[in-house]
Design a protein around this motif. Structure first.
Motif, PDB file in Angstrom:
ATOM      1  N   UNK A  58       0.837  -1.195   0.000  1.00 38.30           N
ATOM      2  CA  UNK A  58       0.000   0.000   0.000  1.00 38.30           C
ATOM      3  C   UNK A  58       0.877   1.251   0.000  1.00 38.30           C
ATOM      4  N   UNK A  59       1.940   1.221   0.797  1.00 37.16           N
ATOM      5  CA  UNK A  59       2.866   2.349   0.872  1.00 37.16           C
ATOM      6  C   UNK A  59       3.628   2.515  -0.441  1.00 37.16           C
ATOM      7  N   UNK A  60       4.084   1.416  -1.020  1.00 33.52           N
ATOM      8  CA  UNK A  60       4.858   1.478  -2.257  1.00 33.52           C
ATOM      9  C   UNK A  60       4.003   1.983  -3.423  1.00 33.52           C
ATOM     10  N   UNK A  61       2.743   1.613  -3.435  1.00 37.13           N
ATOM     11  CA  UNK A  61       1.835   2.107  -4.467  1.00 37.13           C
ATOM     12  C   UNK A  61       1.610   3.605  -4.308  1.00 37.13           C
ATOM     13  N   UNK A  62       1.542   4.060  -3.069  1.00 30.91           N
ATOM     14  CA  UNK A  62       1.419   5.483  -2.771  1.00 30.91           C
ATOM     15  C   UNK A  62       2.609   6.253  -3.339  1.00 30.91           C
ATOM     16  N   UNK A  63       3.810   5.721  -3.148  1.00 29.05           N
ATOM     17  CA  UNK A  63       5.019   6.378  -3.643  1.00 29.05           C
ATOM     18  C   UNK A  63       5.030   6.417  -5.174  1.00 29.05           C
ATOM     19  N   UNK A  64       4.650   5.313  -5.805  1.00 32.22           N
ATOM     20  CA  UNK A  64       4.605   5.270  -7.278  1.00 32.22           C
ATOM     21  C   UNK A  64       3.633   6.310  -7.826  1.00 32.22           C
ATOM     22  N   UNK A  65       2.495   6.464  -7.171  1.00 33.78           N
ATOM     23  CA  UNK A  65       1.515   7.451  -7.628  1.00 33.78           C
ATOM     24  C   UNK A  65       1.984   8.881  -7.362  1.00 33.78           C
ATOM     25  N   UNK A  66       2.797   9.059  -6.331  1.00 36.66           N
ATOM     26  CA  UNK A  66       3.396  10.380  -6.104  1.00 36.66           C
ATOM     27  C   UNK A  66       4.308  10.741  -7.276  1.00 36.66           C
ATOM     28  N   UNK A  67       5.072   9.770  -7.771  1.00 39.37           N
ATOM     29  CA  UNK A  67       5.936  10.012  -8.932  1.00 39.37           C
ATOM     30  C   UNK A  67       5.101  10.371 -10.161  1.00 39.37           C
ATOM     31  N   UNK A  68       3.982   9.681 -10.350  1.00 39.70           N
ATOM     32  CA  UNK A  68       3.083  10.009 -11.465  1.00 39.70           C
ATOM     33  C   UNK A  68       2.545  11.431 -11.327  1.00 39.70           C
ATOM     34  N   UNK A  69       2.217  11.800 -10.102  1.00 45.68           N
ATOM     35  CA  UNK A  69       1.713  13.151  -9.833  1.00 45.68           C
ATOM     36  C   UNK A  69       2.776  14.198 -10.148  1.00 45.68           C
ATOM     37  N   UNK A  70       4.008  13.929  -9.753  1.00 40.87           N
ATOM     38  CA  UNK A  70       5.113  14.860 -10.005  1.00 40.87           C
ATOM     39  C   UNK A  70       5.356  15.018 -11.499  1.00 40.87           C
ATOM     40  N   UNK A  71       5.383  13.916 -12.220  1.00 36.37           N
ATOM     41  CA  UNK A  71       5.621  13.969 -13.675  1.00 36.37           C
ATOM     42  C   UNK A  71       4.510  14.730 -14.386  1.00 36.37           C
TER      43      UNK A  71
END
Length: 278
Positions: A58-71
């Motif tokens: 759940x935490x790792x998916x959160x981080x991946x989506x943060x990267x998508x948000x940043x991009x």
């Protein structure tokens, strides 16, 4: 009443986040990715209180989506990121962070991130203890062999603490301080202090070169061939591929670096749990 239930859960999440605000979060992960369609890359460090959270899906998916948000948004700093719409959901990053704190039960912190655009290579060590993203200025990215070369440079940056790409990037204040230390070392050494000034100056230059070798990417020994400097490896590869290659930008994030971690006294904790009885 599902709406009321959601409202109560959100309120409880905010309260939990507030209670954990003073805790130290020095664990977590560093993650990096590059968007194949747009060429934008991003690297981020998200901290947690324990290393167990780094393995939480759940935490790792959160981080991946943060990267998508940043991009997608290319915010300038963490404060701006917090107000961006979180990727795939109808909430802000700030709201999603508070929700994650409630779900996971630990303090979570988005510490830092960086954005690049162009020809890049990334490297993540282990499950996210160190992350690297390197951007190249080159006209040979499509040549066979470049992808492996770029990977090797990212591995080099990941393997060693690498503050600067080249000597020109070393701030004058850092160079002045290092020069003062080197000269003081020579003057405080009885065997060296009596040497002629010209000799001592050459010795100081030699020791400064060692500083460059330890801190500047192009001056470092290439990890796959220690008889060659990284700068020489880049020049050699550019010649072989028939074009130019310049390391234009790089970021190396190490999880928790510089964060003062809480020292645990386990003996005292056990004694406390035992009611003070030995």
């Amino acid at each position: 009443d599902f709406d009321k239930a959601i409202e109560l859960l959100r309120e409880e999440g905010l309260a939990k986040a507030a209670k954990k605000a003073d805790r130290v979060a020095a664990e977590g992960v560093v993650c990096a990715t590059v968007c194949g369609d747009c060429g934008v890359g991003a690297i981020i460090e998200v901290n947690s209180e324990t290393d167990f959270v780094a393995k939480n899906e759940l935490f790792r998916e959160f981080v991946k989506n943060l990267l998508k948000t940043i991009i997608a948004n290319k915010p300038a700093e963490v404060e701006a990121l917090m107000s961006c719409k979180y990727a795939g959901e109808d909430c802000t990053v700030d709201e999603k962070l508070k929700e994650m704190i409630f779900k996971i039960g630990e303090k979570l912190s988005i510490r830092r991130f960086a954005v690049t655009e162009g020809i890049t290579s990334t490297y993540i060590h282990g499950i996210g203890s160190i992350g690297v993203i390197v951007r190249f200025d080159t006209d040979v990215a499509d040549k066979e062999g470049f992808a492996q070369f770029a990977k090797n440079i990212a591995l080099q940056v990941g393997a060693y603490t690498t503050p600067y790409i080249n000597r020109d990037q070393v701030p004058a204040s850092v160079l002045e301080a290092e020069t003062a230390i080197v000269r003081a070392q020579i003057e405080n050494d009885p065997a060296l202090s009596q040497k002629p000034d010209a000799i001592k100056e050459k010795m100081a230059v030699g020791r400064l070169n060692k500083f460059y070798e330890n801190n500047c990417l192009l001056d470092m020994e290439y990890f796959l061939e220690d008889s060659m400097k990284v700068g020489q490896y880049i020049e050699k590869t550019a010649k072989e591929l028939g074009g130019k290659i310049v390391v234009a930008e790089m970021y190396r994030f190490e999880k928790g670096e510089g964060i003062q971690k809480k020292e645990e006294d386990f003996a005292a904790e056990i004694e406390k749990l035992a009611g003070g009885n030995k």
